[in-house]
Design a protein around this motif. Sequence first.
Motif, PDB file in Angstrom:
ATOM      1  N   ILE A  10       0.841  -1.201   0.000  1.00 21.07           N
ATOM      2  CA  ILE A  10       0.000   0.000   0.000  1.00 21.07           C
ATOM      3  C   ILE A  10       0.874   1.249   0.000  1.00 21.07           C
ATOM      4  O   ILE A  10       0.616   2.211  -0.735  1.00 21.07           O
ATOM      5  CB  ILE A  10      -0.923  -0.002   1.235  1.00 21.07           C
ATOM      6  CG1 ILE A  10      -1.868  -1.205   1.200  1.00 21.07           C
ATOM      7  CG2 ILE A  10      -1.715   1.294   1.311  1.00 21.07           C
ATOM      8  CD1 ILE A  10      -2.751  -1.255  -0.016  1.00 21.07           C
ATOM      9  N   VAL A  63     -10.801   8.170   2.035  1.00 17.31           N
ATOM     10  CA  VAL A  63     -10.544   6.867   2.660  1.00 17.31           C
ATOM     11  C   VAL A  63     -11.807   6.353   3.330  1.00 17.31           C
ATOM     12  O   VAL A  63     -12.173   5.173   3.195  1.00 17.31           O
ATOM     13  CB  VAL A  63      -9.393   6.974   3.678  1.00 17.31           C
ATOM     14  CG1 VAL A  63      -9.296   5.692   4.513  1.00 17.31           C
ATOM     15  CG2 VAL A  63      -8.069   7.228   2.973  1.00 17.31           C
ATOM     16  N   SER A 148      -5.930   7.853  -3.467  1.00 12.96           N
ATOM     17  CA  SER A 148      -5.318   7.449  -2.194  1.00 12.96           C
ATOM     18  C   SER A 148      -6.321   6.699  -1.327  1.00 12.96           C
ATOM     19  O   SER A 148      -5.970   5.720  -0.654  1.00 12.96           O
ATOM     20  CB  SER A 148      -4.779   8.669  -1.445  1.00 12.96           C
ATOM     21  OG  SER A 148      -5.827   9.568  -1.119  1.00 12.96           O
ATOM     22  N   VAL A 152      -5.655   2.822  -0.076  1.00 13.93           N
ATOM     23  CA  VAL A 152      -5.633   2.447   1.343  1.00 13.93           C
ATOM     24  C   VAL A 152      -6.684   1.377   1.628  1.00 13.93           C
ATOM     25  O   VAL A 152      -6.436   0.399   2.338  1.00 13.93           O
ATOM     26  CB  VAL A 152      -5.868   3.682   2.237  1.00 13.93           C
ATOM     27  CG1 VAL A 152      -6.040   3.264   3.695  1.00 13.93           C
ATOM     28  CG2 VAL A 152      -4.692   4.646   2.113  1.00 13.93           C
ATOM     29  N   ALA A 162      -2.961   1.679   8.579  1.00 14.87           N
ATOM     30  CA  ALA A 162      -3.561   2.592   7.611  1.00 14.87           C
ATOM     31  C   ALA A 162      -3.260   4.034   7.965  1.00 14.87           C
ATOM     32  O   ALA A 162      -2.963   4.863   7.088  1.00 14.87           O
ATOM     33  CB  ALA A 162      -5.072   2.366   7.552  1.00 14.87           C
ATOM     34  N   VAL A 166      -1.214   6.719   5.647  1.00 15.08           N
ATOM     35  CA  VAL A 166      -1.809   8.005   5.273  1.00 15.08           C
ATOM     36  C   VAL A 166      -0.926   9.159   5.725  1.00 15.08           C
ATOM     37  O   VAL A 166      -0.754  10.150   4.999  1.00 15.08           O
ATOM     38  CB  VAL A 166      -3.231   8.131   5.862  1.00 15.08           C
ATOM     39  CG1 VAL A 166      -3.760   9.555   5.693  1.00 15.08           C
ATOM     40  CG2 VAL A 166      -4.176   7.147   5.178  1.00 15.08           C
TER      41      VAL A 166
END
Length: 229
Positions: A10, A63, A148, A152, A162, A166
């Motif tokens: 990721i 997200v 993005s 994620v 996560a 980020v």
Amino acid sequence: MSDDPGFFDILGALVPLGLAGAFSWLPVTGVVVLLLAGSGLVKVWAFVVGRIVGLALLTIGFVAGARALPVPSSTPTMEGPVVAGAETAAGVALVVVGVVTWLRRDRARDRGEPAWQRRLGDASVPAVLLTSLVVDLQPKGLLLGLSSGVVVRAGDLPFAEAAVAVLIYLALASSSVLLPVIATHVAPVRTERWLRLAQAWLAEHGSVLTAVVAALVGVVLVVDGLLRF
């Protein structure tokens, strides 16, 4: 990414997105204008903080939206047509943005300095903050936020992992407005010369930079999305 993407998979997908965010000429131009105008540290840091907060809100929003997407019942993660389709579509859209921006590059140069740049140095602190907050509400910024979020969500990572991914993405994307401020504090005379060169270069080639970066990141997303099908 692999069939079962983990944290580093990721992160590897987020890095080019973060770099694409860093090479956005609008926020970079904004902080350069403020530094060269001698607007004071309060306005400069208001712009930097606004940029970081704006990026964070946009990214977290996408997200959260991606995590609300339905998970295919046959697989434990978001691997499958939902993620593949969303990522491919976002990549195609970024390529389109890049192509359109490239075709309009001469028109952008001919328009000269935008009004918001001329007014930024004399704007109030709240106005500077608001400008930096909304600077990403344009096609490229929105698509990077969407991409993005999809990336994620694709890994279905634990919350802590996560969040770290980020944060690294946000650090990369906001580095282009933070580093000039730090450099100005460390070496103001030398940095001012670089800033004036950067301002002239961005005025001439900013739209070209946006076009190339958007198209390249779009191609990466399209390829990665197609590999998921």
